[in-house]
Design an enzyme around this catalytic site. Structure first.
Site, PDB file in Angstrom:
ATOM      1  N   CYS A   1      17.732 -27.850 -21.202  1.00  0.00           N
ATOM      2  CA  CYS A   1      16.694 -27.038 -20.705  1.00  0.00           C
ATOM      3  C   CYS A   1      16.978 -26.921 -19.084  1.00  0.00           C
ATOM      4  O   CYS A   1      16.832 -26.038 -18.558  1.00  0.00           O
ATOM      5  CB  CYS A   1      15.266 -27.470 -20.839  1.00  0.00           C
ATOM      6  SG  CYS A   1      14.672 -27.596 -22.547  1.00  0.00           S
TER       7      CYS A   1
HETATM    8  C1  BEZ Z   1      17.107 -30.849 -24.604  1.00  0.00           C
HETATM    9  O1  BEZ Z   1      18.023 -30.854 -23.884  1.00  0.00           O
HETATM   10  O2  BEZ Z   1      16.128 -30.207 -24.508  1.00  0.00           O
HETATM   11  C2  BEZ Z   1      17.421 -31.400 -25.963  1.00  0.00           C
HETATM   12  C3  BEZ Z   1      18.831 -31.791 -26.201  1.00  0.00           C
HETATM   13  C4  BEZ Z   1      19.053 -32.391 -27.343  1.00  0.00           C
HETATM   14  C5  BEZ Z   1      18.030 -32.576 -28.496  1.00  0.00           C
HETATM   15  C6  BEZ Z   1      17.015 -32.050 -28.238  1.00  0.00           C
HETATM   16  C7  BEZ Z   1      16.535 -31.375 -27.031  1.00  0.00           C
END
Ligand code: BEZ
Length: 210
Positions: A45
């Site tokens: 994100c």
């Molecule tokens: C994330 O960065 O939002 C994320 C990365 C791997 C698994 C779940 C979320």
């Protein structure tokens, strides 16, 4: 039931990092892109929100207002945004909805319990000036979205809305486009003088406006 193309994007009131908004009012006559993020302080994100900020000019050129949603509160967003700015060497310049009670995530069916009970998947809704949903995309939490693809789809949607043309497989901005089946060949010849009729139903023309 989940939202479908052509449905009116549900309206809502929400707190965001840029103050309280009523979604439809905030959209005004613009196109919109509402996209969800599993949670604050997560790695993928952080890259996605930074990339979106860096593409501010590209979204503005297309008259698209961008808004993110994450199921954390305003205080958390406020602590996370400086990290996004630092890591991506940018300034987050669009609102992030504080959706601690998951009201927006639920309204837009962004929580897929068999993937994760608590956080959203990566949903994208592109909304037209008529407030109708023009595109939905769902990515898993572990895959960052391709923002060049999002801009490409928006270009295609806007060409269809403005010129009654569609875009072929792997189309890129500047490539020839296809006149939609609803336009008769007689009308197509009048509107698109360089029409290339490959089949009666497959009629190419240079991209309008290029
Ligand atoms: C994330 O960065 O939002 C994320 C990365 C791997 C698994 C779940 C979320």
């Amino acid at each position: 039931m989940s939202l479908r193309l052509g449905d009116i994007a549900p309206d809502f009131k929400a707190q965001t990092t840029q103050g309280e908004i009523t979604f439809h009012e905030w959209l005004g006559n613009s196109w919109g892109m509402l996209f969800s993020h599993p949670a604050d302080f997560t790695p993928v994100c952080t890259t996605e929100l930074g990339r979106t900020a860096l593409l501010k000019g590209e979204f503005e050129k297309r008259n698209v207002k961008v808004i993110a949603v994450s199921v954390d509160d305003l205080e958390s967003h406020g602590r996370w945004v400086p990290d996004i700015n630092e890591v991506n060497n940018t300034v987050v310049n669009f609102p992030i909805i504080a959706d601690g009670d998951r009201a927006v995530a639920t309204l837009y069916d962004m929580i897929h319990p068999n993937a994760s009970e608590k956080t959203t998947v990566r949903s994208v809704f592109v909304i037209g000036p008529d407030k109708k949903i023009k595109l939905t995309l769902t990515y898993p939490a572990s895959t960052g979205r391709n923002f060049n693809e999002l801009l490409r789809v928006i270009d295609s949607l806007q060409l269809t809305a403005n010129h009654q043309v569609a875009t072929p497989a792997d189309w890129q901005n500047g490539d020839d486009v296809i006149v939609v089946p609803a336009v008769t060949t007689e009308e197509a010849l009048a509107r698109f003088p360089e029409l290339n009729i490959v089949k009666p139903y497959l009629r190419y023309t240079p991209q309008p406006g290029k």
